[in-house]
Design an enzyme around this catalytic site. Sequence first.
Site, short mmCIF file in Angstrom:
data_model
loop_
_atom_site.label_atom_id
_atom_site.label_comp_id
_atom_site.label_asym_id
_atom_site.label_seq_id
_atom_site.Cartn_x
_atom_site.Cartn_y
_atom_site.Cartn_z
N CYS A 1 0.92 -1.16 0.13
CA CYS A 1 -0.07 -0.13 0.06
C CYS A 1 0.83 1.17 0.06
O CYS A 1 1.58 1.55 1.13
CB CYS A 1 -0.80 0.00 1.20
SG CYS A 1 -1.77 1.35 1.46
N CYS B 1 -0.14 3.64 2.68
CA CYS B 1 0.20 3.52 3.77
C CYS B 1 1.81 3.83 4.05
O CYS B 1 2.19 4.38 5.09
CB CYS B 1 0.08 1.82 4.03
SG CYS B 1 -1.60 1.39 3.95
#
Length: 327
Positions: free
Chosen positions: A69, A72
């Site tokens: 991600c 993230c």
Amino acid sequence: MSDYGNPFGGYGNQQMTAKAQFGDSSAAAPTPGPAAALIKDTTTAGFTRDVLEESRQQPVLVDFWAPWCGPCKQLTPVIEKAVNEAEGRVKLVKLNIDDHPAIPGQLGIQSIPAVVAFVDGRPIDGFMGALPESQVKQFIDKVAGPAGADQAAEIAAVLEEAAGLVTAGDIDGAAQLFAAVLQADPDNVKALAGMAECMIVANQHVRARELLTQLPEELAKAPEVQAQLKRLDQIDEARKLGDPVALEHTLSLDPDDHDARMKLAKIRNVEGRREEAAEHLLLIMRRDRAYDDDGGRRQLLQFFEVWGPKDPATIMARRKLSSILFS
């Protein structure tokens, strides 16, 4: 009282060791490596311990993320920095949803990064996406309270305790608490006035006046500071008024010698015999309101400014004053 061992002897040069501590009382001082204490990874098996149980001590932010991600990776340094700067108001627990999908599935996490705040074992708020640092800090303040809120509450409690010690006559104990507050908040007016009061009671009048007169103008104008300065003025005046025994003898011969009664009232006030001081002034008012242009009432109001509205002598004298004025 000498400065050695005096709880307010080192105030101003930070030589004392205060009894009170503010902030996280679970440790005497921050330990190296705060990230290790405030930020950790968890698993499905550890979620109850690391999040639900821990959130009963302070809010816990759970960061649901995955290695693939990109957002993230953007959020990670931002939220870790914000949590560390919060200095224990919150903790951060990170859960890799690829390795541990059960918890995010139960919570309905459908997009990452997702951050959920837990308090008292329950999720209470959250956000999704890589927010900027300012918004992350706002989120932390929302769930944990603004920075300094806990310390402000602790300081208020310590000030209340210190005031109680003054009333009880434990001047050394009160001074230690006032000094501890001043180490955390050097401009705290109530602590400054309290420290001065302790010095006055300990007959350190010169030091008390030095403390108060060296304050910046905005602090010196505070009612608490002004009250202690007036108290010092009253003490200086009372020293020049003569022998209280001689004044008592004068009044025994002539109860209407209001000059003698006024002097005796001022002396009794600085001796701490406040109710007796008030009674002398009230008697002057009952017998001659014209004396010194209602001098008994004016002097009594000056006493009230120093004693404060909650002092038993103030309460008693105000009640009797009202009966004289409005009867």
